[in-house]
Design an enzyme around this catalytic site. Structure first.
Site, short mmCIF file in Angstrom:
data_model
loop_
_atom_site.label_atom_id
_atom_site.label_comp_id
_atom_site.label_asym_id
_atom_site.label_seq_id
_atom_site.Cartn_x
_atom_site.Cartn_y
_atom_site.Cartn_z
N CYS A 384 0.84 -1.20 0.00
CA CYS A 384 0.00 0.00 0.00
C CYS A 384 0.88 1.25 0.00
CB CYS A 384 -0.99 -0.05 1.15
SG CYS A 384 -2.49 0.87 0.77
N HIS A 510 -3.72 -5.13 0.35
CA HIS A 510 -3.12 -5.67 1.58
C HIS A 510 -3.17 -7.20 1.58
CE1 HIS A 510 -2.86 -1.89 3.95
NE2 HIS A 510 -3.76 -1.51 3.07
N GLU A 512 -1.65 -9.16 3.38
CA GLU A 512 -1.54 -9.70 4.75
C GLU A 512 -2.89 -10.02 5.37
OE1 GLU A 512 -1.04 -6.58 3.84
OE2 GLU A 512 -1.49 -5.12 5.42
N1 GLN Z 1 -2.02 6.66 2.77
C1 GLN Z 1 -2.10 5.90 1.56
C2 GLN Z 1 -3.46 6.03 0.91
O1 GLN Z 1 -4.42 6.39 1.55
C3 GLN Z 1 -1.77 4.45 1.81
C4 GLN Z 1 -2.73 3.75 2.71
C5 GLN Z 1 -2.22 2.45 3.28
O2 GLN Z 1 -1.01 2.20 3.28
N2 GLN Z 1 -3.11 1.63 3.80
O3 GLN Z 1 -3.60 5.76 -0.24
#
Ligand code: GLN
Length: 533
Positions: A384, A510, A512
């Site tokens: 992310c 994600h 995970e």
């Molecule tokens: N802050 C980034 C976004 O909102 C990444 C979010 C995250 O890593 N879950 O896109």
């Protein structure tokens, strides 16, 4: 209505005793006898969900397939049972009050005073009973967050008291988890805190049926008898939960203590199939006896609190077992990484994972980490925000796009390589408004990810507002970083890879959240394998 049995799990004496792990272990054991089970967490705080909480406050925010931002215990539930949870599996006081207040505004209680009892308790009971209405479950395990005696958990305890009475003795039971402290000076285990904690439950009208005692030392039969007598439970309903090397051993310990058998007997349920725990035992044996080890850097800004990256850490346990190795994670505070010290920080580490996150604290260290991994051919996994940092780094240092950035950190950047998603532009509310939950991703043939997934159509969970700005894609691909995964419906880039690199993968989703004991995530498995090489 199909016959469902309800198991309530409460905790006393201290917090963090592992109610989530006990609930998950019981669920696993009941499953191993052929029963279907789901687990729910009731959290007594006023936030509608933990999505807006800082991980330092509450640990990781876990995301379900249907896009609920939930307590990290739901991650344990899924990792143990392999069954996806939903919006209904995590309920907070905030959510309960929100529904009751919305109903009041609609006029549903017209003429009546709206009160904690019966309106709040009725809503809690409704939320418990709603589980299993779409999908049939034999057992619903409901874990009550917090510790008995907290003011804020009182309505939950009262709701359980009522439900227990309504359902009758063989359709529900209460498992109470407490701590038996060891006094080193007198070399004694003490039962008094447990007795007091049970007394407190009794004051609220609940006689627990089973006690699970968390302890550092084995409990002898004398101590068990004493607890049974003073807490009004059967002798064999006093269950020992001794500290173990890995949480994944707990189901095996609970099986030895016959927690599942006791639950089935008390709920008047047949013993079910012969419990099948062989794959689980094999997994635990691998976790406990690794043949080799690998050191991986976990770069993040919440590293001081282990729980902040719970699912990532557990995914490494699963992937380590598949690779017959122990993954030793070295947490590195991204705020402390500088150009001058990064070689020292990463010395001896065989892989670098840059973690998810929000806001600009520690962002430079994350961008530097992505660069260090790229330039030194060290396996790199960006998740992310980790992917977004890899993209910013590549734009600046390979494509020469000076000051390229994400508009999350710098809204005036001349090269917004990471930008707010179109549908996010008008969004002002922070709670529950990100791109959340499961989305499809089409993997490009011939990429590393196509070999890793062994599938070209995958589903992964998301939690972000920003994304790769596709107008730069041609430049990136010409420069050597390619889009390996695309959302087939929107065209959003979900995965970037550097093909010439040993292992360099960044994902917008994600992975995970999807790794479980029985289904370890292929990206984690392959990243660990590459780091081992
Ligand atoms: N802050 C980034 C976004 O909102 C990444 C979010 C995250 O890593 N879950 O896109």
């Amino acid at each position: 209505m199909a016959l469902r049995k309800y198991i309530f799990v409460t905790g006393g004496v201290a917090s963090s005793l592992g109610k989530g792990i006990i609930s998950s272990s019981l669920a696993k054991l009941l499953q191993s006898r052929g029963y279907s089970v789901t687990i729910q967490k009731l959290d007594p705080y006023i936030n509608v969900d933990p999505g807006t909480l800082n991980p330092y406050e509450h640990g990781e925010c876990y995301v379900t397939e249907d896009g609920a931002e939930t307590d990290l215990d739901l991650g344990h539930y899924e990792r143990f049972t392999n069954i996806p949870t939903t919006q209904n599996n995590n309920v907070t006081t905030g959510r309960i009050y929100q529904s009751v207040i919305n109903k009041e505004r609609k006029g549903d209680y017209l003429g009546k005073t709206v009160q904690v009892i019966p309106h709040i308790t009725d809503e809690i009971k409704r939320r418990i009973k709603i589980l299993g209405t779409k999908r049939n479950f034999d057992f619903i395990i409901t874990e009550i967050g917090g510790t008995v005696g907290d003011i804020e958990s009182l309505p939950y305890i009262e709701a359980i008291r009522q439900l227990k009475w309504e359902l009758g003795p063989t359709n529900s039971l209460v498992i109470h988890l407490t701590l038996v402290p060891y006094l080193a000076a007198s070399a004694e285990l003490k039962t008094k805190p447990t007795q007091h904690s049970v007394k407190m439950l009794l004051e609220n009208g609940i006689q627990p049926n089973i006690l699970v005692l968390r302890t550092e030392h084995p409990l002898n039969s004398e101590l068990r008898k004493k607890v049974a007598l003073f807490c009004n439970v059967e002798y064999n309903s006093v269950i020992e939960s001794i500290d173990v090397q890995t949480i994944y051993e707990v189901p095996l310990l609970m099986q030895k203590e016959n927690l599942d058998g006791t639950v089935l007997r008390k709920l008047d349920m047949p013993e079910g199939d012969k419990p099948e725990m062989k794959p689980w035992k094999q997994f635990v044996a691998k976790v406990k006896n690794p043949k080799k080890s690998v050191r991986i850097a976990l770069v993040g800004k919440y590293v001081e609190l282990q729980d902040s990256y719970k699912s990532i850490m557990e995914s490494f346990v699963h992937a380590g077992a598949v690779n017959d190795c122990k993954v030793e994670l070295t947490s590195i505070q991204s705020e402390k990484i500088t150009e001058a010290n990064m070689a020292g920080q990463f010395e001896g580490l065989q892989g670098i994972l840059v973690a998810p996150g929000f806001g600009d604290r520690g962002i430079d260290g994350k961008i530097l980490s992505a660069r260090y991994a790229r330039e030194n051919n060290i396996p790199f996994f960006g998740i992310c925000l980790g992917l977004q940092c890899a993209i910013i780094e590549f734009a600046r240092n390979v494509l020469g796009l000076v000051d390229a950035h994400s508009t999350e950190m710098d809204h005036k950047t001349p090269h917004p390589v990471i930008d707010l998603m179109e549908e996010q532009k008008g969004v002002t509310n922070k709670g529950g408004t990100m791109r959340l939950g499961i989305y499809p991703c089409s993997i490009k043939e011939g990429t590393r990810c196509s070999r890793v997934y062994k599938d070209l159509d995958v589903l992964e969970r998301h939690r972000h507002r920003y994304e790769f700005n596709s107008s730069y894609l041609d430049q990136f691909e010409a420069g050597g970083m390619i889009a390996a995964g695309i959302n087939p419906d929107t065209g959003l880039v979900e995965i970037m890879e550097i093909p010439g690199h040993k292992w360099y993968v960044g994902v917008q989703f994600h992975p995970e959240y999807r790794s479980t004991v029985l289904n370890p995530h292929p990206l984690f498995i392959d990243f660990v394998r590459a780091a081992l090489d």
